[in-house]
Design a protein around this motif. Sequence first.
Motif, PDB file in Angstrom:
ATOM      1  N   ALA A 270      82.028  45.197   5.552  1.00 51.36           N
ATOM      2  CA  ALA A 270      82.180  46.715   6.494  1.00 51.36           C
ATOM      3  C   ALA A 270      81.169  47.347   5.201  1.00 51.36           C
ATOM      4  CB  ALA A 270      82.840  47.080   6.177  1.00 51.36           C
ATOM      5  N   ARG A 271      81.176  46.814   3.993  1.00 53.27           N
ATOM      6  CA  ARG A 271      80.474  47.392   2.807  1.00 53.27           C
ATOM      7  C   ARG A 271      78.933  47.069   2.936  1.00 53.27           C
ATOM      8  NH1 ARG A 271      81.201  51.952   2.025  1.00 53.27           N
ATOM      9  NH2 ARG A 271      78.693  52.033   3.035  1.00 53.27           N
ATOM     10  N   LEU A 272      78.837  45.871   2.952  1.00 53.16           N
ATOM     11  CA  LEU A 272      77.258  45.339   3.506  1.00 53.16           C
ATOM     12  C   LEU A 272      76.415  45.790   4.092  1.00 53.16           C
ATOM     13  CD1 LEU A 272      78.341  41.282   1.874  1.00 53.16           C
ATOM     14  CD2 LEU A 272      76.493  42.969   0.613  1.00 53.16           C
ATOM     15  N   SER A 273      77.229  45.554   5.516  1.00 58.15           N
ATOM     16  CA  SER A 273      76.510  45.737   6.859  1.00 58.15           C
ATOM     17  C   SER A 273      76.383  47.141   6.707  1.00 58.15           C
ATOM     18  CB  SER A 273      77.316  45.826   7.838  1.00 58.15           C
ATOM     19  OG  SER A 273      78.901  46.329   7.713  1.00 58.15           O
ATOM     20  N   ALA A 274      77.150  47.886   6.617  1.00 56.94           N
ATOM     21  CA  ALA A 274      76.388  49.905   6.688  1.00 56.94           C
ATOM     22  C   ALA A 274      75.794  49.783   6.017  1.00 56.94           C
ATOM     23  CB  ALA A 274      77.390  50.683   6.223  1.00 56.94           C
ATOM     24  N   ASP A 275      75.521  49.284   4.762  1.00 58.98           N
ATOM     25  CA  ASP A 275      74.083  49.328   3.742  1.00 58.98           C
ATOM     26  C   ASP A 275      73.135  49.490   4.101  1.00 58.98           C
ATOM     27  OD1 ASP A 275      75.572  51.108   1.488  1.00 58.98           O
ATOM     28  OD2 ASP A 275      75.855  48.957   0.172  1.00 58.98           O
ATOM     29  N   THR A 324      70.638  42.151   0.837  1.00 59.07           N
ATOM     30  CA  THR A 324      72.525  42.541   1.035  1.00 59.07           C
ATOM     31  C   THR A 324      72.989  41.456   2.568  1.00 59.07           C
ATOM     32  OG1 THR A 324      72.124  44.560   0.113  1.00 59.07           O
ATOM     33  CG2 THR A 324      73.822  44.038   1.769  1.00 59.07           C
ATOM     34  N   ILE A 325      71.647  41.322   3.367  1.00 58.43           N
ATOM     35  CA  ILE A 325      72.153  40.850   4.410  1.00 58.43           C
ATOM     36  C   ILE A 325      72.278  39.543   4.125  1.00 58.43           C
ATOM     37  CG2 ILE A 325      70.511  40.157   6.596  1.00 58.43           C
ATOM     38  CD1 ILE A 325      68.831  43.037   6.284  1.00 58.43           C
ATOM     39  N   ILE A 326      71.836  38.436   3.086  1.00 57.54           N
ATOM     40  CA  ILE A 326      71.837  36.948   3.283  1.00 57.54           C
ATOM     41  C   ILE A 326      73.731  36.854   2.712  1.00 57.54           C
ATOM     42  CG2 ILE A 326      71.590  35.256   1.130  1.00 57.54           C
ATOM     43  CD1 ILE A 326      68.470  36.359   1.035  1.00 57.54           C
ATOM     44  N   GLU A 327      73.615  38.075   1.703  1.00 57.73           N
ATOM     45  CA  GLU A 327      75.590  38.149   1.279  1.00 57.73           C
ATOM     46  C   GLU A 327      76.132  38.182   2.710  1.00 57.73           C
ATOM     47  OE1 GLU A 327      78.668  39.843  -2.248  1.00 57.73           O
ATOM     48  OE2 GLU A 327      76.390  40.915  -2.013  1.00 57.73           O
ATOM     49  N   TYR A 328      75.237  39.342   3.437  1.00 57.81           N
ATOM     50  CA  TYR A 328      76.504  39.560   4.491  1.00 57.81           C
ATOM     51  C   TYR A 328      76.534  38.162   5.661  1.00 57.81           C
ATOM     52  CZ  TYR A 328      77.926  41.531   9.005  1.00 57.81           C
ATOM     53  OH  TYR A 328      78.001  41.602  10.690  1.00 57.81           O
ATOM     54  N   GLN A 329      75.428  37.832   5.718  1.00 55.70           N
ATOM     55  CA  GLN A 329      75.784  36.215   6.154  1.00 55.70           C
ATOM     56  C   GLN A 329      76.615  35.191   5.902  1.00 55.70           C
ATOM     57  OE1 GLN A 329      74.385  37.125   9.816  1.00 55.70           O
ATOM     58  NE2 GLN A 329      73.189  35.501  10.158  1.00 55.70           N
ATOM     59  N   ARG A 330      76.766  34.756   4.122  1.00 55.92           N
ATOM     60  CA  ARG A 330      77.458  33.810   3.370  1.00 55.92           C
ATOM     61  C   ARG A 330      78.683  34.044   3.836  1.00 55.92           C
ATOM     62  NH1 ARG A 330      79.534  32.931  -0.914  1.00 55.92           N
ATOM     63  NH2 ARG A 330      78.936  35.512  -2.139  1.00 55.92           N
ATOM     64  N   LEU A 331      79.361  35.378   3.291  1.00 56.31           N
ATOM     65  CA  LEU A 331      80.399  35.488   3.327  1.00 56.31           C
ATOM     66  C   LEU A 331      81.089  35.442   5.316  1.00 56.31           C
ATOM     67  CD1 LEU A 331      80.855  38.251   1.038  1.00 56.31           C
ATOM     68  CD2 LEU A 331      81.555  36.527   1.334  1.00 56.31           C
ATOM     69  N   ARG A 332      80.293  36.459   6.350  1.00 55.94           N
ATOM     70  CA  ARG A 332      80.452  36.127   7.932  1.00 55.94           C
ATOM     71  C   ARG A 332      81.101  34.598   7.097  1.00 55.94           C
ATOM     72  NH1 ARG A 332      77.494  38.993  12.724  1.00 55.94           N
ATOM     73  NH2 ARG A 332      78.715  37.576  14.441  1.00 55.94           N
ATOM     74  N   ARG A 333      80.105  33.249   6.994  1.00 56.85           N
ATOM     75  CA  ARG A 333      81.141  32.501   7.014  1.00 56.85           C
ATOM     76  C   ARG A 333      82.059  31.805   6.787  1.00 56.85           C
ATOM     77  NH1 ARG A 333      75.566  31.126   5.987  1.00 56.85           N
ATOM     78  NH2 ARG A 333      76.163  30.718   3.898  1.00 56.85           N
ATOM     79  N   VAL A 334      82.065  32.450   5.672  1.00 59.72           N
ATOM     80  CA  VAL A 334      83.318  32.146   5.069  1.00 59.72           C
ATOM     81  C   VAL A 334      84.713  32.631   5.332  1.00 59.72           C
ATOM     82  CG1 VAL A 334      84.203  33.053   2.730  1.00 59.72           C
ATOM     83  CG2 VAL A 334      82.009  32.240   2.866  1.00 59.72           C
TER      84      VAL A 334
END
Length: 377
Positions: A270-275, A324-334
């Motif tokens: 939520a934080r990553l996507s909003a940022d 930020t987007i790369i971290e979002y994508q990685r955690l989304r897969r997790v």
Amino acid sequence: MTAQVTKTTAPRTAQARARAAETAGGPEDSLMELPEGSLAGLPESSLKELPEGSLKGLPEGSLKELIESTLLMPFPFRASPHEQRAAAGVDTWLRRWGLTDDPEVAEMIVRTRPAQLASYNSPGMDAELLQLVADQIAYQFVFDDRAEEVGRPGPGRLLPMVCESVAILRDGEPPVTPLGAALADLHRRVRERCTPAQAARWAWHSREYVHGLLYEAVAQSHSLPPRIALCTSIRALIAGVEPFYPLCEAAHPEELTQRELNHPVMRRLARLSADAAVWIPDLFSAVKEHRAGGLINLALAYQRTHGCSLSRAVTLAVRRINTTIIEYQRLRRVIEPGLSPAGLSYVDGMGGWIRGCYYWSRTVPRYADTAAAPVGP
């Protein structure tokens, strides 16, 4: 009948960057294997210590072309089939509450296209929920511009606006201004469409947004401009993105479990996507905000900190957004393998704000100055 959604493919360069991002962290990642600190904020030092030559050789052309050629966007364009209906509904709703009686506000709405932003962010929503999203986006643009105008002579002048909004959202008090009446109508519709828990989250996030505008007015009146960390903290509040996340929840017929909603990875998403969703428009609005003397903008914060050109500041900001987007994508897969259908829908809704804010920012007349601004040294 399931609503059809318009799609196009992302630009080739964006697809290539997206494939590279997808390879970061393999499928063997699991929640138990996340390294300590992986859910922490991205360190500012990782951006400040870029080699001197890494910002040289900026592509020629406009600032808009620089952004589009360097920003990672793994999400293809999508638009709602209900967009035109929502646009007409926004105009009617704003007139109903007298918010476009001022010709300047009416012109601002034309240049801002709130229904288009709703369409790009939430293409799969039904027509009723999309209308609520579009009306709320329009309201926030009007409220934001009004708060900037009222608070410019001093932040204390914002207190009546802030207190009225809080009283409506927290205590259900009757409105006393047209803006308050519009907010009360949004609150009523949210309670009708959402579960009590979702409506409570919407009201809480909306109060945070209102308070954030007061913090912005304080920062604007201060003699020393805020540094990057303080700027991003205030920007997170005034982004106005998170009030829409309970509406993303409401798009699915089932509620998320508390375990899903409060999971550390979900909260980080939520934080990553909003940022990312709000920093992307910061890139495209930097020219406009710089001319207006704005401070709470990611690109302008980097420009002040590094004493560099706007082009170089935008490049630094793009790097932070890409990370930020790369971290979002990685955690989304997790997290996705263990989510319920409602959880999957919620994550998709949050990611939609990253996609929608990008494609909207590229074309909205509000940020047209970026296409005419040349890339400088």
